[in-house]
Design a protein around this motif. Structure first.
Motif, mmCIF file in Angstrom:
data_model
loop_
_atom_site.group_PDB
_atom_site.id
_atom_site.type_symbol
_atom_site.label_atom_id
_atom_site.label_comp_id
_atom_site.label_asym_id
_atom_site.label_seq_id
_atom_site.Cartn_x
_atom_site.Cartn_y
_atom_site.Cartn_z
ATOM 1 N N SER A 278 9.731 -10.418 5.977
ATOM 2 C CA SER A 278 9.991 -9.028 6.349
ATOM 3 C C SER A 278 8.716 -8.238 6.086
ATOM 4 O O SER A 278 7.937 -8.575 5.185
ATOM 5 N N CYS A 279 8.504 -7.230 6.891
ATOM 6 C CA CYS A 279 7.292 -6.409 6.752
ATOM 7 C C CYS A 279 7.206 -5.777 5.368
ATOM 8 O O CYS A 279 6.137 -5.685 4.778
ATOM 9 N N LYS A 280 8.349 -5.344 4.850
ATOM 10 C CA LYS A 280 8.383 -4.707 3.530
ATOM 11 C C LYS A 280 7.912 -5.678 2.447
ATOM 12 O O LYS A 280 7.149 -5.310 1.567
ATOM 13 N N ALA A 281 8.354 -6.930 2.534
ATOM 14 C CA ALA A 281 7.959 -7.929 1.540
ATOM 15 C C ALA A 281 6.469 -8.244 1.654
ATOM 16 O O ALA A 281 5.760 -8.341 0.647
ATOM 17 N N VAL A 282 5.972 -8.410 2.872
ATOM 18 C CA VAL A 282 4.560 -8.738 3.075
ATOM 19 C C VAL A 282 3.667 -7.587 2.616
ATOM 20 O O VAL A 282 2.613 -7.808 2.023
ATOM 21 N N LYS A 283 4.091 -6.362 2.874
ATOM 22 C CA LYS A 283 3.290 -5.181 2.523
ATOM 23 C C LYS A 283 3.088 -5.059 1.009
ATOM 24 O O LYS A 283 2.093 -4.496 0.561
ATOM 25 N N ARG A 284 3.988 -5.613 0.229
ATOM 26 C CA ARG A 284 3.882 -5.530 -1.240
ATOM 27 C C ARG A 284 2.718 -6.364 -1.780
ATOM 28 O O ARG A 284 2.249 -6.127 -2.878
#
Length: 149
Positions: free
Chosen positions: A123-129
């Motif tokens: 998920s984009c949210k997970a990768v962005k972290r």
């Protein structure tokens, strides 16, 4: 029957006493708030985005009235919000200069290369972290479809 009456009277008396004390405390510790702050807050879009440089719309409204902050800093509200604020304050509306974000890497996940391979939750949210994203451009699309979902 009387065994229940005494505790009920004591509890009722405590409730009345607490109500009176709270009413007195509310009157003693009442803080006057400038009504213009509330009116300006209602004129703002309530996005609480921080684009104005303040913590949110309420903080920006307070800064306008109390600290003399500029009335044209609200980007989501634009000229409409600036005009309403100026009308509330009785001043001339300041010009709002429109701003557009420019992503130099084109904002496309195909226009940039990957900095690392992410092997976690897709998920984009997970990768962005992790380091701000897996692309060389930290502002472009990650490409995992959170926005579509």
């Amino acid at each position: 029957m009387t065994t229940y009456l005494i505790p009920a009277l004591i509890l009722g008396g405590c409730g009345i006493l607490a109500g009176v004390l709270l009413t007195v405390a509310a009157k003693v510790f009442h803080v006057e708030v400038d009504e213009r702050i509330e009116k300006i807050g209602e004129a703002l879009p309530q996005a609480n985005c921080g684009a104005c440089g303040f913590a949110g719309c309420a903080d920006y409204a307070a800064a306008i009235v109390q600290k003399g902050a500029a009335t044209n800093l609200c980007r989501p509200g634009g000229a409409d919000a600036a005009g309403k604020i100026a009308a509330i304050l009785g001043t001339a509306a300041a010009e709002v200069v429109p701003m557009t974000a420019i992503v130099h890497c084109s904002g496309d996940c195909n226009a940039t290369s990957q900095a690392f391979l992410f092997d976690g939750v897709q998920s984009c949210k997970a990768v962005k972290r992790f380091y701000g994203g897996n692309g060389m451009c930290k502002y472009g699309c990650i490409g995992l479809g959170d926005c579509v979902n």
